[in-house]
Design an enzyme around this catalytic site. Sequence first.
Site, PDB file in Angstrom:
ATOM      1  N   ALA A 199      51.737  55.939 -16.266  1.00  0.00           N
ATOM      2  CA  ALA A 199      51.655  54.927 -17.321  1.00  0.00           C
ATOM      3  C   ALA A 199      50.622  55.392 -18.341  1.00  0.00           C
ATOM      4  CB  ALA A 199      51.315  53.551 -16.751  1.00  0.00           C
ATOM      5  N   LEU A 200      50.819  56.617 -18.776  1.00  0.00           N
ATOM      6  CA  LEU A 200      49.797  57.314 -19.574  1.00  0.00           C
ATOM      7  C   LEU A 200      49.546  56.634 -20.910  1.00  0.00           C
ATOM      8  CD1 LEU A 200      50.871  61.024 -18.890  1.00  0.00           C
ATOM      9  CD2 LEU A 200      49.221  59.596 -17.628  1.00  0.00           C
ATOM     10  N   SER A 214      46.168  51.184 -18.280  1.00  0.00           N
ATOM     11  CA  SER A 214      47.594  51.003 -17.988  1.00  0.00           C
ATOM     12  C   SER A 214      47.895  49.539 -17.715  1.00  0.00           C
ATOM     13  CB  SER A 214      47.996  51.839 -16.761  1.00  0.00           C
ATOM     14  OG  SER A 214      47.709  53.198 -16.985  1.00  0.00           O
ATOM     15  N   GLN A 233      33.925  54.884 -10.106  1.00  0.00           N
ATOM     16  CA  GLN A 233      34.763  55.928  -9.519  1.00  0.00           C
ATOM     17  C   GLN A 233      34.180  57.306  -9.803  1.00  0.00           C
ATOM     18  OE1 GLN A 233      39.262  56.006  -9.623  1.00  0.00           O
ATOM     19  NE2 GLN A 233      38.876  57.453 -11.266  1.00  0.00           N
ATOM     20  N   GLY A 241      43.814  57.162 -23.398  1.00  0.00           N
ATOM     21  CA  GLY A 241      42.677  57.534 -22.549  1.00  0.00           C
ATOM     22  C   GLY A 241      43.020  58.737 -21.678  1.00  0.00           C
ATOM     23  N   HIS A 242      44.201  58.675 -21.043  1.00  0.00           N
ATOM     24  CA  HIS A 242      44.657  59.821 -20.248  1.00  0.00           C
ATOM     25  C   HIS A 242      44.845  61.068 -21.126  1.00  0.00           C
ATOM     26  CE1 HIS A 242      46.482  56.388 -17.784  1.00  0.00           C
ATOM     27  NE2 HIS A 242      45.711  56.997 -16.911  1.00  0.00           N
TER      28      HIS A 242
END
EC number: 6.3.2.1
Lengths: 282, 282
Positions: free
Chosen positions: B32-33, B186, B153, B36-37
Site C-alpha cells: 500500500a505504498l 497506508s 520501531q 513515505g515509502h
Amino acid sequence: MRVIETIQEMRTFVSAARKQGKSIALVPTMGALHEGHLALMRCAKAQCDIVITSIFVNPTQFGPQEDLACYPRDLAGDSEKASGVGVDAIFHPTVAEMYPNRYASYVYVEEITDKLCGLSRPGHFRGVTTVVSKLFNIVQPDKAFFGQKDAQQVLVIDQMVRDLNMNVQLEIVPIVREDDGLAMSSRNRYLSTEERSAALVLSQSLSLAERLVHEGERDIAKIRAAVVSVITEQPLANLEYVEIYSYPELESASTLSKKALLALAVRFGTTRLIDNIILEAS
Amino acid sequence: MRVIETIQEMRTFVSAARKQGKSIALVPTMGALHEGHLALMRCAKAQCDIVITSIFVNPTQFGPQEDLACYPRDLAGDSEKASGVGVDAIFHPTVAEMYPNRYASYVYVEEITDKLCGLSRPGHFRGVTTVVSKLFNIVQPDKAFFGQKDAQQVLVIDQMVRDLNMNVQLEIVPIVREDDGLAMSSRNRYLSTEERSAALVLSQSLSLAERLVHEGERDIAKIRAAVVSVITEQPLANLEYVEIYSYPELESASTLSKKALLALAVRFGTTRLIDNIILEAS
C-alpha cells in the site's frame, strides 16, 4: 593460532579469510575442552578451510541456581588442545563485549523448548539461541558444528536456523564417550571417584533400552520403565528426567515407530549430567 | 523490475548481484505504498546499486483485534510505484513461505518495547523484529531503510541490530507529510472525509509542542498537557497515548534536556494513527 577477544577483530579476521575465498567453520563451545569438542573441531577442519572455535561461558544460558560461577575455565589448556587439532582462531570475548550495558534482545524457540532440559532449566535455551545467533552474525560461518550429546539443543538450533532463514549449514557430530561409556562432558570433572563410577548407569541404561528395542520391544512406557529402574537402583543417582519422544518432532507417543529420542538427566551430588540415544524401530 | 515470491529465488537473485560486486539495499514494507515509502526507496537507490523492497503484510505483528484482514493490498499499484523510483526487485512471499507449519522462532527486544505502541499493541514489536530478522537473513542487505514515522520501531530495530551483531547498516528517513501536515500512512485511506480533516490535530499538536520548546518551555508535563488539550478538543479524536521520553533511551523525565521523543497514537473511528517529533532543547 590466534586468540581474538573483540567482535571487531573477529569480523576483520573473518573478512580477510572470505576475501581469500576460504570457507569458514564455527565450533561454539564454553571451553573446558574435551575429546567431544576436539571431535567437532576435527570434523570442521576436514570440511572447511578455516576453523574458528568460540570459547565463551555464556551467562544467559545458566539459571540463577546453576554452576555459572564455578564452570571450569582454562584458556591456556584449551588453546593448546584447539591448536593441536588445527583450529585457526579462538574467539574468546568478555561478557561485557557480548552483553554490553542496556543489552535487551533475545532469540527463542517455542514448543520444543518446553520439555526435557527446557523444563528443568527455564530460560536455558533462550540463552543458547541468543548467543548462537550472535556468534553466527559475528563469524558468518558456512558451517557450524554441534555435538549430538546436547540432542535437544541441536533440534532447537536447527529449528531456529530454518525458521529465521539463517545462512549457515549445521553439522551434527556423534557423542564421544570414555572407554567405559560415560559421555564426554566438561562437567564430568566435578564428579568424585564414587560418583564417576556411579555415573556409568547413564550409558548402561541407554544400552539396555537399545537392546530391548533390538529384541522387538515397541512399548515406550516399558522401555522407559526399564531405564528408570536401572538409574533408580543406583543410590548416588538422583533422577531428573527420562523421556522418550518421537524424533525429530519431540512428540509423545506410546509405541515406538521409526525414530525416537531417549534422553535423560541425572544428578550425582551437585553435578547434573545428560545423555541420550536415538532409538530406531528397524 | 522483478517480483520474487520465494525465499530460494530471492537468495539466488541477491547472490548473483553480490557476485557482480553490487551493494544491496532493503526497504521492508507492508505494501500500500505511499510517498513515505517512495522516499525510502529513492534514498536507497541513491546509496546502493540494487534496491529490494519487501511487500509482506506480516501477520505476527498484528494483534487479534487489529486490521490484518482488511489491511490494504495492491501489488499491481505497488509494483508500478516501486518500478517508477528504480526498485530492482520486489520480494512478495506468501504467509506460508515465511511462516511454514511448525514455525516457532521469535526475536524480541525487552524494555523499550514495553511503552508507547508496545503497551497498546502487545506482541507487535516481537512480530516486527522477527520478520525483519528473517528479511535481513534472506536478503543480507548492506543497508536497510526505515521511516522515522515509526519512531519506536526504528529504536527497537536499532537495538536488535546492535545487540545481536547483525551485519547491516540502518538508514532512517524523515517523516513525509501531506501538504496540510498529515503524516503519510497506508492507514490514512481508511479515514472518512470528516476524520481526514480531524486528523490534522496530530501534526498541529506536534507543531505546538515544538513552538513551546522553541519559546523556552522545558517542563515536560506542561508540553504534554498542551498536546493532550489540542487532541481532546477534537471530538472525532480518541486519544490512545501522548508521551514524551528522553531520546533515544526512551526514559521518563520531568525536564526537557537535550533530545526527547514526543510520540502519540490517536484513533479516528476504527482507524489508529501515530505521529511523532523529536523535541530538542537548544
